[in-house]
Design a protein around this motif. Structure first.
Motif, PDB file in Angstrom:
ATOM      1  N   HIS A 115      16.641  23.317  70.013  1.00 27.91           N
ATOM      2  CA  HIS A 115      15.239  22.969  69.830  1.00 27.91           C
ATOM      3  C   HIS A 115      14.892  21.890  70.854  1.00 27.91           C
ATOM      4  O   HIS A 115      15.738  21.091  71.247  1.00 27.91           O
ATOM      5  N   ASP A 116      13.630  21.862  71.265  1.00 28.49           N
ATOM      6  CA  ASP A 116      13.221  20.912  72.301  1.00 28.49           C
ATOM      7  C   ASP A 116      13.103  19.482  71.793  1.00 28.49           C
ATOM      8  O   ASP A 116      13.396  18.529  72.534  1.00 28.49           O
ATOM      9  N   THR A 117      12.670  19.295  70.539  1.00 30.64           N
ATOM     10  CA  THR A 117      12.346  17.948  70.066  1.00 30.64           C
ATOM     11  C   THR A 117      13.140  17.487  68.851  1.00 30.64           C
ATOM     12  O   THR A 117      13.353  16.287  68.661  1.00 30.64           O
ATOM     13  N   LEU A 118      13.588  18.412  68.009  1.00 25.98           N
ATOM     14  CA  LEU A 118      14.291  18.020  66.783  1.00 25.98           C
ATOM     15  C   LEU A 118      15.575  17.220  67.033  1.00 25.98           C
ATOM     16  O   LEU A 118      15.826  16.230  66.326  1.00 25.98           O
ATOM     17  N   PRO A 119      16.441  17.596  68.006  1.00 33.84           N
ATOM     18  CA  PRO A 119      17.688  16.842  68.178  1.00 33.84           C
ATOM     19  C   PRO A 119      17.465  15.367  68.485  1.00 33.84           C
ATOM     20  O   PRO A 119      18.158  14.500  67.942  1.00 33.84           O
ATOM     21  N   GLY A 137      20.020   1.386  59.342  1.00 32.67           N
ATOM     22  CA  GLY A 137      19.508   0.057  59.664  1.00 32.67           C
ATOM     23  C   GLY A 137      20.074  -0.553  60.925  1.00 32.67           C
ATOM     24  O   GLY A 137      19.994  -1.783  61.108  1.00 32.67           O
ATOM     25  N   TRP A 138      20.656   0.273  61.803  1.00 39.09           N
ATOM     26  CA  TRP A 138      21.192  -0.262  63.054  1.00 39.09           C
ATOM     27  C   TRP A 138      20.071  -0.586  64.039  1.00 39.09           C
ATOM     28  O   TRP A 138      18.999   0.030  64.013  1.00 39.09           O
ATOM     29  N   ASN A 139      20.340  -1.514  64.917  1.00 39.39           N
ATOM     30  CA  ASN A 139      19.417  -1.846  65.995  1.00 39.39           C
ATOM     31  C   ASN A 139      19.557  -0.819  67.120  1.00 39.39           C
ATOM     32  O   ASN A 139      20.657  -0.298  67.362  1.00 39.39           O
ATOM     33  N   TYR A 140      18.486  -0.563  67.823  1.00 37.34           N
ATOM     34  CA  TYR A 140      18.588   0.382  68.931  1.00 37.34           C
ATOM     35  C   TYR A 140      17.399   0.226  69.879  1.00 37.34           C
ATOM     36  O   TYR A 140      16.340  -0.273  69.510  1.00 37.34           O
ATOM     37  N   GLN A 141      17.631   0.663  71.105  1.00 40.10           N
ATOM     38  CA  GLN A 141      16.569   0.772  72.106  1.00 40.10           C
ATOM     39  C   GLN A 141      16.860   1.994  72.955  1.00 40.10           C
ATOM     40  O   GLN A 141      17.985   2.145  73.475  1.00 40.10           O
ATOM     41  N   ILE A 142      15.900   2.880  73.079  1.00 37.70           N
ATOM     42  CA  ILE A 142      16.081   4.066  73.917  1.00 37.70           C
ATOM     43  C   ILE A 142      16.030   3.637  75.376  1.00 37.70           C
ATOM     44  O   ILE A 142      15.045   3.041  75.824  1.00 37.70           O
ATOM     45  N   LYS A 143      17.093   3.920  76.119  1.00 38.44           N
ATOM     46  CA  LYS A 143      17.168   3.529  77.522  1.00 38.44           C
ATOM     47  C   LYS A 143      16.722   4.661  78.445  1.00 38.44           C
ATOM     48  O   LYS A 143      15.972   4.435  79.388  1.00 38.44           O
ATOM     49  N   TYR A 144      17.217   5.877  78.185  1.00 34.36           N
ATOM     50  CA  TYR A 144      16.867   7.022  79.029  1.00 34.36           C
ATOM     51  C   TYR A 144      16.779   8.266  78.138  1.00 34.36           C
ATOM     52  O   TYR A 144      17.538   8.411  77.181  1.00 34.36           O
ATOM     53  N   SER A 145      15.862   9.146  78.491  1.00 34.17           N
ATOM     54  CA  SER A 145      15.739  10.413  77.779  1.00 34.17           C
ATOM     55  C   SER A 145      15.588  11.532  78.800  1.00 34.17           C
ATOM     56  O   SER A 145      14.648  11.529  79.602  1.00 34.17           O
ATOM     57  N   TYR A 146      16.555  12.444  78.788  1.00 35.94           N
ATOM     58  CA  TYR A 146      16.556  13.582  79.695  1.00 35.94           C
ATOM     59  C   TYR A 146      16.640  14.863  78.873  1.00 35.94           C
ATOM     60  O   TYR A 146      16.823  14.833  77.654  1.00 35.94           O
ATOM     61  N   ASP A 147      16.525  15.986  79.552  1.00 32.03           N
ATOM     62  CA  ASP A 147      16.670  17.270  78.891  1.00 32.03           C
ATOM     63  C   ASP A 147      18.071  17.376  78.292  1.00 32.03           C
ATOM     64  O   ASP A 147      19.075  17.370  79.007  1.00 32.03           O
ATOM     65  N   GLN A 148      18.156  17.427  76.954  1.00 32.76           N
ATOM     66  CA  GLN A 148      19.387  17.557  76.169  1.00 32.76           C
ATOM     67  C   GLN A 148      20.333  16.361  76.269  1.00 32.76           C
ATOM     68  O   GLN A 148      21.511  16.442  75.930  1.00 32.76           O
ATOM     69  N   GLN A 174       9.102  25.545  65.678  1.00 33.12           N
ATOM     70  CA  GLN A 174      10.242  26.390  66.052  1.00 33.12           C
ATOM     71  C   GLN A 174       9.839  27.852  65.912  1.00 33.12           C
ATOM     72  O   GLN A 174       9.563  28.332  64.811  1.00 33.12           O
ATOM     73  N   ARG A 175       9.811  28.558  67.034  1.00 37.92           N
ATOM     74  CA  ARG A 175       9.474  29.978  66.995  1.00 37.92           C
ATOM     75  C   ARG A 175      10.719  30.775  66.612  1.00 37.92           C
ATOM     76  O   ARG A 175      11.742  30.697  67.293  1.00 37.92           O
ATOM     77  N   ILE A 176      10.641  31.505  65.529  1.00 32.95           N
ATOM     78  CA  ILE A 176      11.756  32.313  65.056  1.00 32.95           C
ATOM     79  C   ILE A 176      11.668  33.720  65.636  1.00 32.95           C
ATOM     80  O   ILE A 176      12.619  34.238  66.216  1.00 32.95           O
ATOM     81  N   HIS A 177      10.530  34.357  65.481  1.00 29.19           N
ATOM     82  CA  HIS A 177      10.234  35.634  66.118  1.00 29.19           C
ATOM     83  C   HIS A 177       8.713  35.762  66.193  1.00 29.19           C
ATOM     84  O   HIS A 177       7.990  34.815  65.841  1.00 29.19           O
ATOM     85  N   LYS A 178       8.224  36.890  66.666  1.00 33.32           N
ATOM     86  CA  LYS A 178       6.788  36.993  66.973  1.00 33.32           C
ATOM     87  C   LYS A 178       5.888  36.810  65.760  1.00 33.32           C
ATOM     88  O   LYS A 178       4.727  36.431  65.905  1.00 33.32           O
ATOM     89  N   SER A 179       6.418  37.058  64.556  1.00 37.48           N
ATOM     90  CA  SER A 179       5.584  36.920  63.358  1.00 37.48           C
ATOM     91  C   SER A 179       5.927  35.681  62.525  1.00 37.48           C
ATOM     92  O   SER A 179       5.371  35.492  61.447  1.00 37.48           O
ATOM     93  N   LEU A 180       6.824  34.864  63.003  1.00 35.00           N
ATOM     94  CA  LEU A 180       7.185  33.659  62.246  1.00 35.00           C
ATOM     95  C   LEU A 180       7.447  32.483  63.174  1.00 35.00           C
ATOM     96  O   LEU A 180       8.330  32.541  64.028  1.00 35.00           O
TER      97      LEU A 180
END
Length: 338
Positions: A12-16, A28-39, A322-328
């Motif tokens: 999936h493009d966005t869920l992961p 409750g951990w601290n975090y900062q996003i440093k870089y975001s690339y494809d996958q 999330q596209r499952i098939h043409k009707s869903l």
């Protein structure tokens, strides 16, 4: 704080990406996003990679970042020949190269060349039982090189595929997606409700995260209640399953810590309402009533439901499709009771 690299799945493009952030926030951990690339997601955090790997579904590996270089083979080799790799004297290693989609001009022989560059520095190679596994991920013009700290047990999700459960019906969420949407609620312990539990797939995944999560399922069909109980008993989760109309649940106000549900699509599922509109309105009213203020839920539906959700009083935090098939096409909405 360490810089952790999350090697995301391409399911999936966005869920992961959202799942990673949700799991970090759940503890409750601290975090900062440093870089975001494809996958690939690089996060500076004090999170425990082992705990994260046991919870995540849409990630392959968690690495300790060593360097980021342009995806030019010569520049990657130069970093491997001169950079600080964190290897101790006598430690064996192996290098694995992964290319996301068609990014970068990396040939099939590059993995061997990269391993040779480190071997020439005096470290022994072990293909079968290395002390250290290095991974080089090529994506969007860069190579992200890191030391593997933890691996997600993705085959374990395959062992819980719908067909392998004691009770099965087609058309349900696959276990990895079920686990991901449970994670989006950020539940760590407490009561998690699925008011339309079906075969209980999301409840199974929630119960396996922690014995501190008590899962509760509701369904109007008696066969679903029996089937859900069978599945939850098989995976030894802490559960209650109730045969009831989810538009009139016998659950106290403000008593549920998280909710996840895949709304019935109506083709083969009975709904106890005069119309689809009345069904959704009544169901969301009940869901709002039982959810604790400040807690989150994830609603999966065939059609976008943002208007209905906000009319019911929820705040929509994020959405995914999330596209499952043409009707869903499945629509995922992460919501909170403000």
């Amino acid at each position: 704080m360490s810089q952790l690299v999350f090697e995301l799945s391409g399911e999936h493009d966005t869920l992961p990406r959202s799942e990673v952030i949700a799991c970090i926030e759940a503890s409750g951990w601290n975090y900062q996003i440093k870089y975001s690339y494809d996958q690939v997601l690089v996060v500076e955090t004090d999170a425990d990679p082992g705990i994260l790997a046991r919870r995540l579904a849409l990630t392959h590996n968690i690495l300790e970042l060593i360097f980021i270089a342009p995806s030019d083979p010569d520049m990657i080799l130069k970093e491997a020949e001169t950079g600080e790799l964190g290897l101790k004297y006598g430690q064996s290693f192996v290098v694995r190269v992964s290319r996301v989609k068609n990014y970068g001009g990396i040939s099939a022989s590059f993995e061997r060349k990269l391993g040779a560059a480190i071997w020439h520095r005096g470290y022994p190679v072990s293909l079968d039982n290395p002390d250290v596994i290095f991974r080089a991920i090529v994506t969007e013009g860069v190579c992200i090189f890191g030391r593997r700290l933890a691996e997600v047990d993705r085959p374990g999700f395959e062992e819980r595929a719908p067909l392998k459960k004691p009770f099965f019906l087609p058309g349900v969420l696959m276990p990895r997606i079920s686990r991901a949407v449970v994670n989006l609620t950020r539940i760590r312990e407490g009561w998690m409700l699925d008011p339309f539990s079906g075969t209980g797939g999301t409840l199974v995944e929630a119960g396996l995260i922690s014995p501190g999560i008590h899962v509760v399922g509701c369904d109007i069909q008696k066969k679903m209640v029996y089937g859900t109980r069978k599945n939850l008993r098989h995976y030894q989760t802490t559960y209650d399953v109730i045969w009831q109309d989810s538009l009139r649940m016998g659950i106290r106000d403000d008593s549920v810590d998280a909710m996840v549900t895949d709304f019935p699509y109506g083709q083969s599922t009975p709904i106890a309402a005069e119309s689809a509109g009345a069904f959704y309105t009544g169901a969301l009213r009940e869901m709002f009533r039982v959810l604790k203020p400040g807690c989150r839920a994830v609603v999966v539906s065939k059609e976008p439901m943002e208007k209905l959700l906000t009319d019911a009083g929820f705040t929509v935090i994020e959405t995914h499709r999330q596209r499952i098939h043409k009707s869903l096409t499945r629509n995922f909405a992460v919501i909170t009771k403000s």
